[in-house]
Design an enzyme around this catalytic site. Structure first.
Site, PDB file in Angstrom:
ATOM      1  N   LYS A   9      14.497  -2.622  -1.003  1.00  0.00           N
ATOM      2  CA  LYS A   9      14.124  -3.600  -2.015  1.00  0.00           C
ATOM      3  C   LYS A   9      15.366  -4.313  -2.574  1.00  0.00           C
ATOM      4  O   LYS A   9      16.500  -3.893  -2.310  1.00  0.00           O
ATOM      5  CB  LYS A   9      13.328  -2.893  -3.116  1.00  0.00           C
ATOM      6  CG  LYS A   9      11.988  -2.287  -2.631  1.00  0.00           C
ATOM      7  CD  LYS A   9      11.272  -1.591  -3.787  1.00  0.00           C
ATOM      8  CE  LYS A   9       9.948  -0.959  -3.349  1.00  0.00           C
ATOM      9  NZ  LYS A   9       9.260  -0.301  -4.494  1.00  0.00           N
ATOM     10  N   TYR A  49       1.437  -6.173  -1.567  1.00  0.00           N
ATOM     11  CA  TYR A  49       1.074  -5.309  -2.699  1.00  0.00           C
ATOM     12  C   TYR A  49      -0.336  -5.592  -3.214  1.00  0.00           C
ATOM     13  O   TYR A  49      -0.652  -5.243  -4.358  1.00  0.00           O
ATOM     14  CB  TYR A  49       2.102  -5.453  -3.826  1.00  0.00           C
ATOM     15  CG  TYR A  49       3.382  -4.669  -3.595  1.00  0.00           C
ATOM     16  CD1 TYR A  49       3.353  -3.284  -3.371  1.00  0.00           C
ATOM     17  CD2 TYR A  49       4.626  -5.296  -3.615  1.00  0.00           C
ATOM     18  CE1 TYR A  49       4.529  -2.559  -3.164  1.00  0.00           C
ATOM     19  CE2 TYR A  49       5.806  -4.576  -3.414  1.00  0.00           C
ATOM     20  CZ  TYR A  49       5.747  -3.212  -3.191  1.00  0.00           C
ATOM     21  OH  TYR A  49       6.908  -2.491  -2.998  1.00  0.00           O
ATOM     22  N   PHE A  57       1.614  -3.344 -13.874  1.00  0.00           N
ATOM     23  CA  PHE A  57       2.945  -3.560 -13.310  1.00  0.00           C
ATOM     24  C   PHE A  57       2.948  -4.563 -12.144  1.00  0.00           C
ATOM     25  O   PHE A  57       3.995  -4.788 -11.538  1.00  0.00           O
ATOM     26  CB  PHE A  57       3.568  -2.230 -12.865  1.00  0.00           C
ATOM     27  CG  PHE A  57       2.790  -1.479 -11.810  1.00  0.00           C
ATOM     28  CD1 PHE A  57       2.928  -1.794 -10.457  1.00  0.00           C
ATOM     29  CD2 PHE A  57       1.919  -0.446 -12.162  1.00  0.00           C
ATOM     30  CE1 PHE A  57       2.216  -1.096  -9.486  1.00  0.00           C
ATOM     31  CE2 PHE A  57       1.213   0.259 -11.203  1.00  0.00           C
ATOM     32  CZ  PHE A  57       1.356  -0.069  -9.853  1.00  0.00           C
ATOM     33  N   ARG A  85       8.461   9.138   3.832  1.00  0.00           N
ATOM     34  CA  ARG A  85       8.155   9.246   2.396  1.00  0.00           C
ATOM     35  C   ARG A  85       8.896  10.421   1.756  1.00  0.00           C
ATOM     36  O   ARG A  85       9.309  10.343   0.604  1.00  0.00           O
ATOM     37  CB  ARG A  85       6.646   9.311   2.164  1.00  0.00           C
ATOM     38  CG  ARG A  85       6.035   7.906   2.274  1.00  0.00           C
ATOM     39  CD  ARG A  85       4.608   7.787   1.883  1.00  0.00           C
ATOM     40  NE  ARG A  85       4.274   7.974   0.490  1.00  0.00           N
ATOM     41  CZ  ARG A  85       4.118   6.990  -0.401  1.00  0.00           C
ATOM     42  NH1 ARG A  85       4.367   5.738  -0.067  1.00  0.00           N
ATOM     43  NH2 ARG A  85       3.735   7.256  -1.632  1.00  0.00           N
ATOM     44  N   THR A  91       7.617   8.311  -6.288  1.00  0.00           N
ATOM     45  CA  THR A  91       7.619   6.928  -6.795  1.00  0.00           C
ATOM     46  C   THR A  91       8.530   6.772  -8.010  1.00  0.00           C
ATOM     47  O   THR A  91       9.273   5.789  -8.104  1.00  0.00           O
ATOM     48  CB  THR A  91       6.177   6.511  -7.152  1.00  0.00           C
ATOM     49  OG1 THR A  91       5.360   6.671  -5.997  1.00  0.00           O
ATOM     50  CG2 THR A  91       6.129   5.062  -7.609  1.00  0.00           C
ATOM     51  N   ARG A 102      15.483   8.002  -3.587  1.00  0.00           N
ATOM     52  CA  ARG A 102      15.232   7.684  -5.001  1.00  0.00           C
ATOM     53  C   ARG A 102      15.849   8.727  -5.921  1.00  0.00           C
ATOM     54  O   ARG A 102      16.333   8.399  -7.004  1.00  0.00           O
ATOM     55  CB  ARG A 102      13.718   7.567  -5.239  1.00  0.00           C
ATOM     56  CG  ARG A 102      13.101   6.302  -4.641  1.00  0.00           C
ATOM     57  CD  ARG A 102      11.587   6.373  -4.641  1.00  0.00           C
ATOM     58  NE  ARG A 102      10.949   5.122  -4.233  1.00  0.00           N
ATOM     59  CZ  ARG A 102       9.658   5.033  -3.902  1.00  0.00           C
ATOM     60  NH1 ARG A 102       8.886   6.112  -3.917  1.00  0.00           N
ATOM     61  NH2 ARG A 102       9.153   3.862  -3.551  1.00  0.00           N
ATOM     62  N   ASN A 112      13.083   1.232  -7.804  1.00  0.00           N
ATOM     63  CA  ASN A 112      13.100   2.480  -7.015  1.00  0.00           C
ATOM     64  C   ASN A 112      13.519   2.285  -5.559  1.00  0.00           C
ATOM     65  O   ASN A 112      13.269   3.131  -4.706  1.00  0.00           O
ATOM     66  CB  ASN A 112      11.782   3.229  -7.156  1.00  0.00           C
ATOM     67  CG  ASN A 112      10.595   2.471  -6.598  1.00  0.00           C
ATOM     68  OD1 ASN A 112      10.756   1.364  -6.079  1.00  0.00           O
ATOM     69  ND2 ASN A 112       9.416   3.061  -6.681  1.00  0.00           N
ATOM     70  N   HIS A 115      10.612   0.917  -0.184  1.00  0.00           N
ATOM     71  CA  HIS A 115       9.176   1.052   0.078  1.00  0.00           C
ATOM     72  C   HIS A 115       8.986   1.798   1.390  1.00  0.00           C
ATOM     73  O   HIS A 115       9.727   1.586   2.345  1.00  0.00           O
ATOM     74  CB  HIS A 115       8.516  -0.327   0.216  1.00  0.00           C
ATOM     75  CG  HIS A 115       7.123  -0.248   0.797  1.00  0.00           C
ATOM     76  ND1 HIS A 115       6.022   0.045   0.029  1.00  0.00           N
ATOM     77  CD2 HIS A 115       6.668  -0.386   2.081  1.00  0.00           C
ATOM     78  CE1 HIS A 115       4.936   0.075   0.817  1.00  0.00           C
ATOM     79  NE2 HIS A 115       5.311  -0.187   2.058  1.00  0.00           N
ATOM     80  N   GLU A 126       1.023  -2.834   7.875  1.00  0.00           N
ATOM     81  CA  GLU A 126       2.177  -3.448   7.197  1.00  0.00           C
ATOM     82  C   GLU A 126       3.195  -3.964   8.213  1.00  0.00           C
ATOM     83  O   GLU A 126       3.796  -5.024   8.005  1.00  0.00           O
ATOM     84  CB  GLU A 126       2.820  -2.433   6.246  1.00  0.00           C
ATOM     85  CG  GLU A 126       1.930  -2.134   5.031  1.00  0.00           C
ATOM     86  CD  GLU A 126       2.506  -1.062   4.105  1.00  0.00           C
ATOM     87  OE1 GLU A 126       3.575  -0.497   4.415  1.00  0.00           O
ATOM     88  OE2 GLU A 126       1.865  -0.794   3.069  1.00  0.00           O
TER      89      GLU A 126
HETATM   90  P1  IDP Z   1       5.182   3.934  -3.715  1.00  0.00           P
HETATM   91  O1  IDP Z   1       6.172   2.807  -3.559  1.00  0.00           O
HETATM   92  O2  IDP Z   1       5.888   5.234  -3.983  1.00  0.00           O
HETATM   93  O3  IDP Z   1       4.185   4.016  -2.589  1.00  0.00           O
HETATM   94  P2  IDP Z   1       3.034   2.805  -5.344  1.00  0.00           P
HETATM   95  O4  IDP Z   1       2.204   3.580  -6.288  1.00  0.00           O
HETATM   96  O5  IDP Z   1       2.414   2.331  -4.065  1.00  0.00           O
HETATM   97  O6  IDP Z   1       4.379   3.647  -5.074  1.00  0.00           O
HETATM   98  O7  IDP Z   1       3.578   1.545  -6.158  1.00  0.00           O
HETATM   99  C1  IDP Z   1       4.211   0.479  -5.495  1.00  0.00           C
HETATM  100  C2  IDP Z   1       5.444   0.077  -6.249  1.00  0.00           C
HETATM  101  O8  IDP Z   1       5.048  -0.469  -7.516  1.00  0.00           O
HETATM  102  C3  IDP Z   1       6.386   1.235  -6.626  1.00  0.00           C
HETATM  103  O9  IDP Z   1       7.268   1.588  -5.590  1.00  0.00           O
HETATM  104  C4  IDP Z   1       7.127   0.657  -7.805  1.00  0.00           C
HETATM  105  O10 IDP Z   1       8.141  -0.264  -7.379  1.00  0.00           O
HETATM  106  C5  IDP Z   1       6.008  -0.133  -8.499  1.00  0.00           C
HETATM  107  N1  IDP Z   1       5.343   0.674  -9.523  1.00  0.00           N
HETATM  108  C6  IDP Z   1       4.407   1.632  -9.325  1.00  0.00           C
HETATM  109  N2  IDP Z   1       3.990   2.166 -10.482  1.00  0.00           N
HETATM  110  C7  IDP Z   1       4.688   1.510 -11.441  1.00  0.00           C
HETATM  111  C8  IDP Z   1       4.714   1.608 -12.869  1.00  0.00           C
HETATM  112  O11 IDP Z   1       4.023   2.410 -13.494  1.00  0.00           O
HETATM  113  N3  IDP Z   1       5.585   0.748 -13.507  1.00  0.00           N
HETATM  114  C9  IDP Z   1       6.374  -0.153 -12.855  1.00  0.00           C
HETATM  115  N4  IDP Z   1       6.367  -0.261 -11.518  1.00  0.00           N
HETATM  116  C10 IDP Z   1       5.552   0.559 -10.818  1.00  0.00           C
HETATM  117 MG    MG Z   2       2.736   2.637  -2.046  1.00  0.00          MG
END
Ligand code: IDP
Ligand code: MG
Length: 149
Positions: A9, A49, A57, A85, A91, A102, A112, A115, A126
């Site tokens: 990212k 997304y 968010f 992962r 996350t 992370r 973070n 992805h 994807e």
């Molecule tokens: P992942 O990337 O670990 O699969 P997801 O739940 O799919 O996590 O969320 C996608 C992305 O959205 C996260 O990597 C993060 O950048 C962002 N994100 C997820 N939850 C939050 C939140 O509660 N606040 C801000 N950003 C979030």
């Molecule tokens: Mg995800």
């Protein structure tokens, strides 16, 4: 063989962590079968997304992922989705295990770094969204017999 989509990212790119992040996946044994750098369009960000549309968010997430270039990779290996992962970590970086990307480089969920696809089906979908078939390669690595049994 399973495939997963990885995105370094904008914070990973801006913080000069492209090399260290790619190294984690290379050292793990995952095979890079596609890789490029690009500036993500608003449209591609929203498609990628889409599952998060409507969440609090979502708009900040679109802003974040389009804020600077990204590096995107297609990785291949047995259980590549789960392996990647685990290498990426939870996350929320504060909850991510030390030793994960992370857990070693991140502090906040909205920064973070990486992805990774969350299922083999989403991995395939994807990769099809981010890569043209002609951008993916197929090759044998001599070391594979020392990584795969
Ligand atoms: P992942 O990337 O670990 O699969 P997801 O739940 O799919 O996590 O969320 C996608 C992305 O959205 C996260 O990597 C993060 O950048 C962002 N994100 C997820 N939850 C939050 C939140 O509660 N606040 C801000 N950003 C979030
Ligand atoms: Mg995800």
């Amino acid at each position: 063989m399973e495939r997963t989509l990885i995105i370094i990212k904008p914070d990973g790119v801006e913080r000069n962590l492209i090399g260290p992040i790619i190294t984690r996946f290379e050292q793990r044994g995952l095979k890079i079968v596609g890789m490029k750098m690009l500036q993500v369009s608003d449209q591609l960000a929203r498609q990628h997304y889409a599952v998060h549309e409507g969440k609090s968010f979502f708009e900040p997430l679109i802003e974040y992922i389009t804020s600077a270039p990204v590096v995107v990779m297609a990785l291949e290996g047995p259980q590549a989705v789960q392996a990647a992962r685990n290498t990426i970590g939870a996350t929320k970086p504060v909850e991510a295990t030390a030793g994960s990307i992370r857990g070693d480089f991140g502090m906040m969920v909205g920064r973070n770094l990486v992805h990774g696809s969350d299922s083999p089906e989403n991995g395939a979908a994807e990769i099809a969204l981010w890569f043209d078939e002609s951008e993916l390669v197929s090759y044998e690595r001599v070391v594979d017999r020392w990584i795969l049994e």
